[in-house]
Write a protein that holds these residues in place. Structure first.
Motif, PDB file in Angstrom:
ATOM      1  N   CYS A 118       0.840  -1.197   0.000  1.00  0.00           N
ATOM      2  CA  CYS A 118       0.000   0.000   0.000  1.00  0.00           C
ATOM      3  C   CYS A 118       0.878   1.252   0.000  1.00  0.00           C
ATOM      4  O   CYS A 118       1.854   1.340   0.744  1.00  0.00           O
ATOM      5  N   ALA A 139      -0.267   4.173   0.780  1.00  0.00           N
ATOM      6  CA  ALA A 139      -0.840   5.186   1.660  1.00  0.00           C
ATOM      7  C   ALA A 139      -0.518   4.921   3.121  1.00  0.00           C
ATOM      8  O   ALA A 139      -0.891   5.704   3.978  1.00  0.00           O
ATOM      9  N   CYS A 140       0.128   3.813   3.406  1.00  0.00           N
ATOM     10  CA  CYS A 140       0.331   3.508   4.813  1.00  0.00           C
ATOM     11  C   CYS A 140       1.571   2.642   4.960  1.00  0.00           C
ATOM     12  O   CYS A 140       2.255   2.338   3.988  1.00  0.00           O
ATOM     13  N   CYS A 193      -5.579   1.751   7.881  1.00  0.00           N
ATOM     14  CA  CYS A 193      -5.587   2.423   6.579  1.00  0.00           C
ATOM     15  C   CYS A 193      -6.863   2.081   5.823  1.00  0.00           C
ATOM     16  O   CYS A 193      -7.236   0.915   5.707  1.00  0.00           O
ATOM     17  N   CYS A 206      -6.114   0.213   1.942  1.00  0.00           N
ATOM     18  CA  CYS A 206      -5.831  -1.226   1.864  1.00  0.00           C
ATOM     19  C   CYS A 206      -6.618  -1.988   2.926  1.00  0.00           C
ATOM     20  O   CYS A 206      -6.397  -3.169   3.127  1.00  0.00           O
TER      21      CYS A 206
HETATM   22 ZN   LIG Z   1      -2.805   1.105   3.353  1.00  0.00          ZN
END
Ligand SMILES: [Zn+2]
Lengths: 351, 803
Positions: free
Chosen positions: A265, A267-268, A279, A282
Motif C-alpha cells: 500500500c 498510503a500507509c 488504513c 488497503c
Molecule cells: Zn494502506
C-alpha cells in the motif's frame, strides 16, 4: 528696420513662441514657421547674395547664428515637452490592476482512463513490450475455448456475458488477443493489449464496460520470477519507487501456475496510517490487489504450437489488470460509474 | 465456504490465531475473504447457573422471578420470560456487564418493578440455533459459576473462504484442514472417515436402478438405518452448523448437512417407509415433469435433468435439491442415506435452468471425486448411531463405473526450476505433496507422483504439480528478475503515435476527453435521423444499451447534454474510440471496429470576461479551425468539400473531410432538430474522423525559409457571391505557379453600393518565394499579373482597386 534688426526680432519672437508652446506638436509648427522652406529667416540667408558686399558678412553670420539658436532652442523645448507628454500619457493610462486578467481557454484533459492507460503503456514500452489492440466483438473460441475455459465455466453464461450470437460475444477480457497475437507472430513475443471489455454487471464496483490491459511475454526461458520482476518494475513506476509486490497463488483457466499480485500500500505502512489508525485504502492489510497473472497454460500454447509455440520449448507469462482499478487506487476515486458519467467537473480534476 | 476455527482445530493442530492462519492460507492459494466472529465475542460474564427457585412475577403473567446460583456468594435474582424455566435446571447465564453477540451490553434492570441481575439465555441469544421458545437447558450439571465457554460452544472465529472453482475439495472442513496443515506445517489428524462402523457388501431393503447411465451418475451409494429417533441435535452440532451459516432442523437432517460440510460430499436421507415401491430409480426427467422441492416450490423439469424417482414419480432433482414427499419427519424411524456422484456440467445446467443453487449443486457442479461418497457414508453412520440411536444394516449399496486407475505424473526437477526461476529441492517437493494427499517417490530426474482422487480433475499435468509445490513452498521466496531478452523491442506504432498526437492537440485546444458507452439505444439512430444497421446484442442489460454504436456522435451529444443540464455553458468534448460497423468480413464475421476521433463544441468559444461579455458562439468555422489545428499538428494535409450526406447535420453547414483525396469523415453544425432532441438549443458543431483511413505522414523534408525570404502581396478580388472561396484560391494557386508558396483569405467584404449587387470582395494574402534566389520586383509583378488574368478569365473576377 535693418536686416540685422529684423533677424534679432525674429529670434526674440521665436524664443517667446517656444516658451509659450504647450506641446511637441506646437514645437513642430514653430519649426516650420521659423525654419521651414518658406520661412523668413532661411529666405534672408538665401538672399544674402543680393545684399551690398559690405553688408553680406554681417547679415550672413547673424542669420546663421539666429538659425542655429532657434534650432537648438526648439530641440531643447521639444525634449522638455516630450518628457511631460509621456508622463501625462502614463498618468492617463493607469488601470485598475485588481480587475481580472483575460481568461485564456483552459487546457483540456485526457480522460483519466486514457491518462492511466498511457502511463501503463509507457512503462511496458520501456520494458520492451509492444502495444496491440484486438477486436472487442469476439468469438467464443478466442474468448473462452482457446483460453482453456471449460464448457461449463460460469463466465460463459448469458447472465454474465453479452452475446451477439451463440458464437460471438463482447469480449469479457483482453486475453483473447493472447491467442490472436501468437497466431500472428512467432516467439519471442512481448506484448500488452489495452482495451475495452464487457461484463453484464452494474453497481458501484461494476460497470458493463470497463478497460483492461493484458500482458504477454513468451520466450524460451521466461520464468515466474521474471513475471514477479516485471510486475515489480511496473508497480514501482505507477505507485512509487518504494513499492514491493507479493504473489498469491490463485486460479485462472489459462495460466498455470496462476497468481494474484498485490502491491504494498502506498498510503500507509503495513496497514497502519500515519495517525496509527487502520488504513482505509488497503483496509489495514498493507497490500492492494492489482492484477491476476500466471505462467501461460501449456494447453493455450499447444493450441498455437504450429506457429512456434511448442509448450516443451517456449514458455511465458501473462497478466491482466483493470485500468479503472489502477486509476481508482491511485487517485482515490470511490465510484466506478464516475468514469462513464463524463461530468466535466470530474474530467478536469486530473492533469 | 465458512470454516469455524473451533471445528478446523479438531483436524489440524493449529497454534495460531485466525488472522495469522488467514494470511498463511492466502499466501498458499486459499483466498480468505474475511475473518468473522460467531457467537459471544467477550466471554467474560457468561457463566453456568443453577436455578434454585422459580416463582411467578407478581405483576406479569408471562414472567417468572428466579433465584439463580451463578457461583457468587449470593444467588442472583433474574427475571425470565421463558415458559420452560424451572428450579433444578442447569442454565446459561449472562451477568450484568456481558456483551451479547448482537453487541448490546447487559445491565441490571427492573422488569415490571422487579430487579433482574442478568439473563437466562436461549440458544438463539447465543447464536447456537434459531431456538427461542425457551431457555437453553444444559444436560450436564456443571458447577455454578463455571465459565460458559468451557462447557458450551458459544464462540468461534470463522474464516470465510473464497474457494476457486478448481478446488471443490476445499469446500469441506477436512479439505481446508489439509491446506491449513500444508500452509502452516501443523500436524494433520486422521480423516474422520478412517473409522467406518458400517460395512461394505450387499445391502438388503432397498433397490436402486441407474437408468441415467454412468456418465450422468458415476456412482450411487446407500445405507439403511433402523430404529432411529428423530429429535434435536446436540448443542455442539447445532453451533457448528450455525457458524457455517446453516439452520439446524433435526438430528437426521443436521447430520447430512454436517457430513457435507465436513467431507465436501452432499448426501440425502430418505424416509425409507415413504419410498413408494421400495425402489429408487435414477433416470432422466420427463419433459414437463413436476417436482415439489424442499423449499416449497413447484418445479417443472426437462429431459436434460436427472431425477431420483420411486414408484410414484420423482422424489428429488438429483444433486440439486430433494423433494418434499420422502422428507424425513418426526415420525421417521428408518432411513436410506444416499451419497452419490453426479455429472458436474449436467448439475450446473440443471441448477441454471431451474434457477436453483443449493449447497449440494454448488459442490456437484465442480465435479466431485467418486471416493467421497464412502467418506460421507462412514461419517454419517457414526453420527446416526451416536446421535439418533440408529442401527446400521450390514452392507452398502454401491453401483457405478469402476474407479479409474490412479493418475501418475512425472515431475522433473529441472522443469520446476525452468518454469519458476527458483530451485525447490526434491525432498521438499515430496514432503509438500505428501501433506496434501499426493504420493511421491523418487524416479530418475525427478519424482513420480500419484494424484489423489479428490484432486484428479484439477491436477493432470506436470505444470499443475509445479503449481502445487510452488504455492506451498512459498512464493515470497521467489526472486524478482527481468526476462533475459533474445529479441523484441518495445515501441508504439506510427498509427498509435498519431492517435496520441491528435488527442493531445484536442486537449491542448481546451477540449476534455470523454469515454462514452460502446452501447447505444435502439432509438439513437432515429434521433440522429439515420437508419444505419448496427450490431445488436442478444442479451442487453437494458434497451438503452441494446446495440453497438456506429458513431461517436451519440456519446458526445449525451455527454454534452448532461454537462449542459448541470450548468456548463462552454462545451468542448472529444472522444477517441472504436465504433462497430456490421461487416461479415470483420474478425468474428460480425463487425469491423475502426477507431474514430470525434469532437464537439457548443456555446462561447472563449469564456466571457469583463472586457468581452459576449464572445462569439462556436459554429461551423470554430470547429473547422479546430480540425485544422488538430490535423496540421500531425502534419496531415486536408481539405473540406461542401456537403456530407449526414442527415444529422445542418444541410447548409455540412462538409466532408478529405485527406489525400479520400473521405475520412465529416464536419459541420448539428441539425437544430437533432441538437434540440438532446436539449441543446445553441449551435452545436462537431467533426468525426475515421482514423483507420488516415495514414500517418512520413518525415517532412526541410525547407530553407531564411536564406531567401518570401515577398508578400495582398489582392482584393471581386467575384460573384455564389463562388466558393475555395475555388478562387484554387485558381490562384494554379496560376501562381511554383513561386506562389501560400495564399490565404484574410477578409470577405460585401457592399452593394460600392461593389454591386450579388458580388463580394475576397482579400487574399499571397506569399511568393523561390528556394534559390531573392525574387525581384519584376518577377513578383509577373506572377501577380498571371493570377489577375486567370481570375478574370476563369472566374470573371476583377481587382477591387489598384491600391
Ligand atoms: Zn494502506
Amino acid at each position: 528696420m535693418s536686416v540685422t534688426d529684423r533677424i534679432e526680432q525674429l529670434e526674440r519672437e521665436a524664443q517667446a513662441a517656444a516658451a509659450a508652446a504647450a506641446s511637441t506638436v506646437a514645437i513642430e509648427e514653430l519649426r516650420v514657421r521659423y525654419l521651414g522652406r518658406r520661412a523668413e529667416l532661411p529666405n534672408l540667408l538665401r538672399d544674402v547674395a543680393q545684399l551690398p558686399t559690405d553688408q553680406r558678412g554681417a547679415v550672413g553670420s547673424a542669420a546663421n547664428r539666429a538659425r542655429k539658436e532657434i534650432e537648438a532652442l526648439l530641440e531643447r523645448r521639444a525634449g522638455e515637452l516630450a518628457v511631460a507628454e509621456l508622463e501625462a500619457r502614463l498618468r492617463s493610462e493607469r488601470v485598475d490592476v485588481t480587475l481580472p486578467g483575460d481568461p485564456l481557454p483552459a487546457i483540456g484533459r485526457l480522460h483519466l482512463i486514457t491518462q492511466t492507460r498511457r502511463e501503463i503503456e509507457d512503462v511496458f514500452i520501456g520494458l520492451g513490450f509492444n502495444v496491440a489492440e484486438g477486436p472487442e466483438i469476439e468469438s467464443v473460441h478466442y474468448n473462452f475455448d482457446a483460453l482453456n475455459h471449460d464448457p461449463q465455466h460460469p463466465a460463459r453464461a448469458w447472465t454474465d456475458t453479452f452475446y451477439v450470437t451463440d458464437e460471438v460475444l463482447l469480449r469479457t477480457h483482453t486475453s483473447p488477443m493472447q491467442v490472436r497475437a501468437m497466431e500472428r507472430t512467432p516467439p519471442p513475443l512481448y506484448l500488452i493489449v489495452p482495451g475495452r471489455v464487457y461484463r453484464r454487471d452494474s453497481d458501484v464496483t461494476h460497470t458493463p464496460q470497463f478497460h483492461q490491459v493484458e500482458g504477454l511475454a513468451v520466450d524460451e526461458d521466461i520464468t515466474l520470477a521474471d513475471l514477479k520482476g516485471t510486475l515489480l518494475e511496473f508497480a514501482r513506476a505507477i505507485f512509487g519507487a518504494e513499492r514491493e509486490v507479493r504473489l498469491r497463488p490463485h486460479f485462472f483457466p489459462f495460466t498455470e501456475p496462476s497468481v494474484e499480485v498485490d502491491v504494498s500500500c502506498f498510503a500507509c505502512s503495513g496497514g497502519l496510517a500515519a495517525g496509527g489508525e487502520r488504513c482505509g485504502i488497503c483496509k489495514g492489510t498493507g497490500w492492494l490487489e492489482i492484477l491476476g497473472s500466471g505462467m501461460v497454460d501449456p494447453n493455450v500454447l499447444a493450441g498455437v504450437a504450429a506457429n512456434g509455440y511448442d509448450p516443451e520449448r517456449v514458455q511465458g507469462f501473462a497478466f491482466g489488470m483493470g485500468i479503472e482499478r489502477i486509476a481508482m487506487l491511485k487517485h482515490g476515486v470511490s465510484d466506478l460509474r464516475l468514469f462513464y458519467d463524463n461530468d466535466v467537473r470530474f474530467l478536469e480534476q486530473f492533469a | 465456504m465458512r470454516v469455524p476455527l473451533e471445528w478446523l482445530r479438531e483436524y489440524c493442530d493449529l497454534h495460531m490465531d485466525a488472522h495469522t492462519l488467514a494470511q498463511r492460507l492466502a499466501l498458499t492459494g486459499t483466498e480468505v475473504e474475511r475473518v468473522e466472529h460467531h457467537g459471544v465475542s467477550e466471554l467474560e460474564h457468561f457463566v453456568v447457573g443453577h436455578v434454585l427457585e422459580r416463582r411467578k412475577h407478581p405483576d406479569a403473567d408471562r414472567l417468572s422471578v428466579c433465584m439463580v446460583d451463578t457461583g457468587g456468594s449470593a444467588a442472583a435474582q433474574i427475571v425470565c420470560g421463558a415458559p420452560n424455566v424451572a428450579a433444578g435446571q442447569t442454565v446459561a447465564v449472562a451477568r450484568p456487564g456481558a456483551v451479547m453477540p448482537d453487541g448490546t451490553r447487559l445491565r441490571r434492570a427492573k422488569l415490571r418493578g422487579i430487579e433482574s441481575q442478568g439473563m437466562i439465555l436461549s440458544e438463539r441469544e447465543l447464536q447456537i440455533s434459531d431456538e427461542h421458545t425457551g431457555i437453553m437447558v444444559l444436560e450436564q450439571a456443571h458447577a455454578p459459576g463455571t465459565p460458559l465457554a468451557d462447557v458450551a460452544p458459544i464462540a468461534t472465529d470463522v474464516l470465510v473462504l473464497e474457494v476457486t472453482p478448481n478446488r471443490p475439495d476445499c469446500l469441506s472442513i477436512y479439505g481446508v484442514a489439509r491446506e491449513a496443515a500444508a500452509a502452516t506445517g501443523a500436524q494433520l489428524r486422521a480423516a474422520p472417515w478412517d473409522y467406518d462402523p458400517g460395512s461394505l457388501g450387499e445391502l438388503h431393503g432397498i433397490e436402486v436402478l441407474n437408468e441415467a447411465g454412468d456418465e450422468l451418475c458415476p456412482r450411487f451409494t446407500a445405507r439403511i438405518f433402523d430404529g432411529l429417533r428423530v429429535g434435536p441435535s446436540p448443542l455442539w452440532l447445532k453451533a457448528r452448523l450455525m457458524a457455517c451459516g446453516q439452520r439446524p432442523i433435526s438430528n437426521v437432517v443436521d447430520i447430512t448437512n454436517y457430513v457435507m460440510l465436513l467431507t465436501g460430499q452432499p448426501m440425502h436421507a430418505f424416509d425409507r417407509e415413504r419410498i413408494t415401491g421400495g425402489r429408487l430409480t435414477v433416470r432422466p426427467a420427463l419433459d414437463g415433469e413436476l417436482l415439489a422441492t424442499l423449499d416449497g416450490q413447484q418445479r417443472t423439469l426437462s429431459a436434460s435433468m436427472v431425477v431420483i424417482a420411486d414408484a410414484e414419480g420423482a422424489t428429488s432433482a438429483a444433486g440439486v435439491m430433494g423433494g418434499g414427499r420422502s422428507e424425513v419427519s418426526e415420525q421417521t424411524t428408518s432411513i436410506v442415506s444416499e451419497a452419490a456422484t453426479w455429472n458436474g456440467p449436467n448439475i450446473h445446467a440443471t441448477s441454471q435452468a431451474l434457477g436453483l443453487r443449493s449447497e449440494a449443486s454448488s459442490r456437484f457442479e465442480k465435479g466431485l471425486a467418486a471416493e467421497q461418497t464412502l467418506w460421507a457414508q462412514a461419517v454419517a453412520t457414526r453420527l446416526f448411531q451416536d446421535l439418533c440411536e440408529a442401527r446400521v444394516r450390514p452392507g452398502t449399496l454401491d453401483i457405478g463405473a469402476p474407479p479409474a486407475p490412479p493418475l501418475e505424473i512425472h515431475l522433473r526437477d529441472a522443469r520446476i526450476e525452468r518454469l519458476l526461476g527458483m530451485v525447490i529441492p526434491r525432498a521438499r517437493c515430496r514432503e509438500l505433496l505428501e501433506t496434501i494427499g499426493f504420493d511421491a517417490s523418487d524416479g530418475g530426474d525427478g519424482l513420480d507422483v500419484t494424484v489423489p482422487d479428490f484432486r484428479r480433475a484439477d491436477v493432470t499435468r506436470e505444470a499443475d504439480l509445479i503449481e502445487e509445490v510452488a504455492r506451498l513452498a512459498g512464493l515470497e521466496r521467489l526472486p524478482a528478475t527481468l526476462p533475459a531478452r533474445r529479441a523484441a523491442v518495445g515501441r508504439l506504432t506510427a498509427a498509435q503515435r498519431l492517435r496520441r498526437r491528435l488527442e493531445d492537440t484536442l486537449a491542448a485546444q481546451g477540449l476534455h476527453e470523454i469515454v462514452g458507452w460502446s452501447f447505444a439505444a435502439v432509438e439513437q439512430a432515429a434521433r440522429l435521423l439515420e437508419q444505419h444497421p448496427a450490431v445488436e446484442l442478444a442479451n442487453p442489460m437494458s434497451s438503452e444499451q441494446s446495440r453497438m454504436r456506429t458513431s461517436l456522435l451519440g456519446s458526445l451529444l449525451d455527454a454534452a447534454a448532461r454537462n449542459r443540464a448541470r450548468g456548463a455553458t462552454r462545451i468542448g468534448l472529444f472522444e477517441s474510440g472504436a465504433v462497430y460497423l456490421p461487416d461479415p468480413d470483420g474478425p468474428s464475421g460480425v463487425a469491423r471496429e475502426p477507431h474514430h476521433l470525434a469532437a464537439l463544441v457548443s456555446g462561447p468559444v472563449r469564456p466571457p470576461s469583463w472586457r468581452e461579455q459576449h464572445p462569439p458562439q462556436a459554429d461551423f468555422f470554430a470547429v473547422k479551425g479546430l480540425l485544422g489545428a488538430v490535423l496540421e499538428s500531425a502534419g496531415i494535409a486536408w481539405q473540406l468539400v461542401a456537403g456530407a450526406e449526414r442527415p444529422f447535420l445542418h444541410p447548409g453547414r455540412a462538409a466532408t473531410v478529405e485527406v489525400a483525396g479520400a473521405s475520412v469523415g465529416w464536419l459541420g453544425e448539428i441539425h437544430p432538430r437533432v441538437a434540440g432532441d438532446w436539449d441543446l438549443d445553441e449551435a452545436v458543431a462537431a467533426f468525426e474522423l475515421d482514423l483507420s483511413t488516415i495514414d500517418p505522414p512520413g518525415p517532412q523534408a526541410f525547407t530553407d525559409l531564411v536564406s531567401f525570404p518570401a515577398v508578400r502581396e495582398d489582392l482584393a478580388i471581386v467575384v460573384p457571391e455564389s463562388l466558393p472561396a475555395g475555388e478562387l484560391v484554387a485558381v490562384i494557386a494554379t496560376a501562381g505557379g511554383p513561386l506562389l508558396q501560400a495564399s490565404e483569405i484574410f477578409d470577405v467584404f460585401r457592399d452593394e453600393q460600392r461593389l454591386g449587387a450579388g458580388l463580394k470582395s475576397v482579400a487574399v494574402r499571397l506569399s511568393f518565394r523561390a528556394g534559390d534566389r531573392t525574387l525581384t520586383d519584376e518577377e513578383v509583378a509577373r506572377q501577380r499579373n498571371l493570377i489577375v488574368v486567370a481570375v478574370e478569365n476563369q472566374l470573371g473576377g476583377r481587382l477591387r482597386d489598384a491600391g
